[in-house]
Motif scaffolding. Structure first.
Motif, PDB file in Angstrom:
ATOM      1  N   ASP A  63      39.082  37.704  35.149  1.00 45.17           N
ATOM      2  CA  ASP A  63      39.931  37.721  33.880  1.00 45.17           C
ATOM      3  C   ASP A  63      40.990  38.697  34.060  1.00 45.17           C
ATOM      4  O   ASP A  63      41.670  38.696  33.300  1.00 45.17           O
ATOM      5  N   LYS A  64      40.918  39.277  35.026  1.00 46.09           N
ATOM      6  CA  LYS A  64      42.019  40.231  35.415  1.00 46.09           C
ATOM      7  C   LYS A  64      43.528  39.359  35.867  1.00 46.09           C
ATOM      8  O   LYS A  64      44.635  40.331  36.024  1.00 46.09           O
ATOM      9  N   LEU A  65      43.077  38.359  36.190  1.00 46.97           N
ATOM     10  CA  LEU A  65      44.215  37.429  36.710  1.00 46.97           C
ATOM     11  C   LEU A  65      44.667  36.406  35.745  1.00 46.97           C
ATOM     12  O   LEU A  65      44.082  36.381  34.605  1.00 46.97           O
ATOM     13  N   GLU A  66      45.949  35.746  35.739  1.00 43.80           N
ATOM     14  CA  GLU A  66      46.498  35.077  34.800  1.00 43.80           C
ATOM     15  C   GLU A  66      47.359  33.978  35.556  1.00 43.80           C
ATOM     16  O   GLU A  66      47.706  34.320  36.592  1.00 43.80           O
ATOM     17  N   VAL A  67      47.221  32.956  34.884  1.00 45.28           N
ATOM     18  CA  VAL A  67      47.844  31.688  35.253  1.00 45.28           C
ATOM     19  C   VAL A  67      49.400  31.976  35.403  1.00 45.28           C
ATOM     20  O   VAL A  67      50.055  32.631  34.494  1.00 45.28           O
ATOM     21  N   GLY A  68      49.927  31.699  36.841  1.00 45.02           N
ATOM     22  CA  GLY A  68      51.415  32.120  36.943  1.00 45.02           C
ATOM     23  C   GLY A  68      51.739  33.350  37.607  1.00 45.02           C
ATOM     24  O   GLY A  68      52.594  33.549  38.158  1.00 45.02           O
ATOM     25  N   GLY A 114      37.612  32.058  46.289  1.00 44.53           N
ATOM     26  CA  GLY A 114      36.958  33.338  45.779  1.00 44.53           C
ATOM     27  C   GLY A 114      37.878  34.442  45.800  1.00 44.53           C
ATOM     28  O   GLY A 114      38.816  34.420  46.451  1.00 44.53           O
ATOM     29  N   LEU A 115      37.600  35.462  45.005  1.00 43.49           N
ATOM     30  CA  LEU A 115      38.203  36.501  44.927  1.00 43.49           C
ATOM     31  C   LEU A 115      38.376  37.394  46.077  1.00 43.49           C
ATOM     32  O   LEU A 115      39.269  38.252  46.327  1.00 43.49           O
ATOM     33  N   ASP A 116      37.335  37.181  47.122  1.00 42.38           N
ATOM     34  CA  ASP A 116      37.468  38.072  48.171  1.00 42.38           C
ATOM     35  C   ASP A 116      38.530  37.468  49.219  1.00 42.38           C
ATOM     36  O   ASP A 116      39.141  38.134  50.208  1.00 42.38           O
ATOM     37  N   SER A 117      39.227  36.115  48.985  1.00 38.81           N
ATOM     38  CA  SER A 117      40.280  35.533  49.548  1.00 38.81           C
ATOM     39  C   SER A 117      41.566  35.914  48.834  1.00 38.81           C
ATOM     40  O   SER A 117      42.792  35.336  49.278  1.00 38.81           O
ATOM     41  N   ARG A 171      45.807  43.806  40.543  1.00 42.83           N
ATOM     42  CA  ARG A 171      44.804  43.947  39.476  1.00 42.83           C
ATOM     43  C   ARG A 171      43.414  43.502  39.883  1.00 42.83           C
ATOM     44  O   ARG A 171      42.417  43.846  39.153  1.00 42.83           O
ATOM     45  N   LEU A 172      43.119  43.516  41.078  1.00 42.33           N
ATOM     46  CA  LEU A 172      41.811  43.265  41.697  1.00 42.33           C
ATOM     47  C   LEU A 172      41.347  44.568  42.452  1.00 42.33           C
ATOM     48  O   LEU A 172      42.240  44.941  43.222  1.00 42.33           O
ATOM     49  N   PRO A 173      40.158  45.016  42.249  1.00 46.27           N
ATOM     50  CA  PRO A 173      39.861  46.145  43.100  1.00 46.27           C
ATOM     51  C   PRO A 173      39.661  45.765  44.438  1.00 46.27           C
ATOM     52  O   PRO A 173      39.401  44.492  45.010  1.00 46.27           O
ATOM     53  N   LYS A 174      40.131  46.617  45.598  1.00 44.39           N
ATOM     54  CA  LYS A 174      40.018  46.472  46.965  1.00 44.39           C
ATOM     55  C   LYS A 174      38.430  46.330  47.589  1.00 44.39           C
ATOM     56  O   LYS A 174      37.670  46.963  46.627  1.00 44.39           O
ATOM     57  N   PRO A 175      38.408  45.410  47.896  1.00 41.91           N
ATOM     58  CA  PRO A 175      37.039  45.081  48.734  1.00 41.91           C
ATOM     59  C   PRO A 175      36.224  46.514  49.350  1.00 41.91           C
ATOM     60  O   PRO A 175      36.995  47.126  50.038  1.00 41.91           O
ATOM     61  N   ALA A 176      35.136  46.679  48.711  1.00 41.99           N
ATOM     62  CA  ALA A 176      34.365  47.916  49.055  1.00 41.99           C
ATOM     63  C   ALA A 176      33.643  47.942  50.244  1.00 41.99           C
ATOM     64  O   ALA A 176      33.104  46.816  50.673  1.00 41.99           O
TER      65      ALA A 176
END
Length: 93
Positions: free
Chosen positions: A21-26, A73-76, A81-86
Protein backbone atom coordinates in the motif's frame (compact mmCIF):
# COMPACT_ATOMS: atom_id res chain seq x y z
CA UNK A 1 1.67 -21.85 21.59
CA UNK A 2 0.18 -23.17 18.35
CA UNK A 3 -2.83 -20.83 18.45
CA UNK A 4 -0.58 -17.79 18.96
CA UNK A 5 1.70 -19.00 16.17
CA UNK A 6 -1.31 -19.32 13.86
CA UNK A 7 -2.52 -15.81 14.64
CA UNK A 8 1.00 -14.47 14.08
CA UNK A 9 1.04 -16.27 10.74
CA UNK A 10 -2.17 -14.52 9.72
CA UNK A 11 -0.70 -11.14 10.59
CA UNK A 12 2.43 -11.93 8.59
CA UNK A 13 0.43 -13.06 5.56
CA UNK A 14 -1.35 -9.68 5.50
CA UNK A 15 1.95 -7.82 5.80
CA UNK A 16 2.87 -7.77 2.08
CA UNK A 17 -0.45 -6.12 1.26
CA UNK A 18 0.03 -3.48 3.95
CA UNK A 19 3.56 -2.74 2.77
CA UNK A 20 2.51 -2.74 -0.89
CA UNK A 21 0.00 0.00 0.00
CA UNK A 22 2.99 2.31 0.48
CA UNK A 23 3.85 1.94 -3.21
CA UNK A 24 2.08 3.55 -6.16
CA UNK A 25 1.82 2.68 -9.86
CA UNK A 26 4.39 4.72 -11.76
CA UNK A 27 6.66 5.07 -8.74
CA UNK A 28 10.40 4.71 -9.34
CA UNK A 29 12.42 2.34 -7.18
CA UNK A 30 15.21 -0.23 -7.28
CA UNK A 31 14.21 -3.79 -8.10
CA UNK A 32 16.17 -7.04 -8.04
CA UNK A 33 16.69 -8.56 -11.47
CA UNK A 34 17.18 -12.30 -12.06
CA UNK A 35 20.96 -11.83 -11.72
CA UNK A 36 20.49 -10.77 -8.06
CA UNK A 37 21.49 -7.14 -8.67
CA UNK A 38 19.24 -4.12 -8.10
CA UNK A 39 18.35 -1.91 -11.08
CA UNK A 40 16.15 1.16 -11.64
CA UNK A 41 12.55 0.15 -12.20
CA UNK A 42 9.01 1.53 -12.24
CA UNK A 43 5.95 0.02 -10.54
CA UNK A 44 3.53 -1.20 -13.24
CA UNK A 45 0.88 -2.95 -11.13
CA UNK A 46 0.18 -3.71 -7.48
CA UNK A 47 -1.97 -6.78 -6.94
CA UNK A 48 -4.21 -7.45 -3.97
CA UNK A 49 -4.96 -10.98 -5.14
CA UNK A 50 -4.25 -13.77 -2.66
CA UNK A 51 -2.52 -15.63 -5.52
CA UNK A 52 0.02 -12.80 -5.73
CA UNK A 53 0.55 -12.48 -1.95
CA UNK A 54 4.24 -13.46 -2.14
CA UNK A 55 5.02 -11.30 -5.20
CA UNK A 56 2.41 -8.52 -5.28
CA UNK A 57 4.32 -5.88 -7.28
CA UNK A 58 4.92 -5.95 -11.05
CA UNK A 59 7.84 -3.79 -12.14
CA UNK A 60 9.25 -2.56 -15.44
CA UNK A 61 13.03 -2.30 -15.59
CA UNK A 62 14.12 1.07 -17.03
CA UNK A 63 15.71 0.67 -20.47
CA UNK A 64 14.37 -2.85 -21.04
CA UNK A 65 11.42 -4.16 -23.04
CA UNK A 66 8.05 -4.96 -21.48
CA UNK A 67 8.94 -8.64 -21.90
CA UNK A 68 11.33 -8.19 -18.96
CA UNK A 69 8.55 -6.92 -16.64
CA UNK A 70 8.28 -9.22 -13.66
CA UNK A 71 6.32 -9.80 -10.44
CA UNK A 72 8.44 -9.34 -7.32
CA UNK A 73 8.08 -9.66 -3.59
CA UNK A 74 8.73 -6.69 -1.34
CA UNK A 75 12.04 -8.24 -0.27
CA UNK A 76 13.23 -7.72 -3.87
CA UNK A 77 12.42 -4.00 -3.89
CA UNK A 78 14.22 -0.96 -2.48
CA UNK A 79 12.35 2.27 -1.90
CA UNK A 80 12.36 5.02 0.69
CA UNK A 81 8.69 4.19 1.27
CA UNK A 82 9.45 0.62 2.29
CA UNK A 83 11.08 -0.29 5.60
CA UNK A 84 14.57 -1.73 5.35
CA UNK A 85 14.78 -5.50 5.84
CA UNK A 86 15.32 -6.22 9.53
CA UNK A 87 17.92 -8.57 10.87
CA UNK A 88 19.90 -9.33 7.71
CA UNK A 89 22.99 -7.40 8.81
CA UNK A 90 22.83 -8.89 12.31
CA UNK A 91 22.41 -12.41 10.96
CA UNK A 92 25.78 -12.19 9.18
CA UNK A 93 27.64 -10.89 12.25
Amino acid sequence: KTSSQLSEGNVCSDLPFKMADKLEVGMKLQAMYSDGEFYPATVVTISESQKRAKKPVKVHFVGYTDAEDTWLGLDSLKSKRLPKPAGKAKAKA
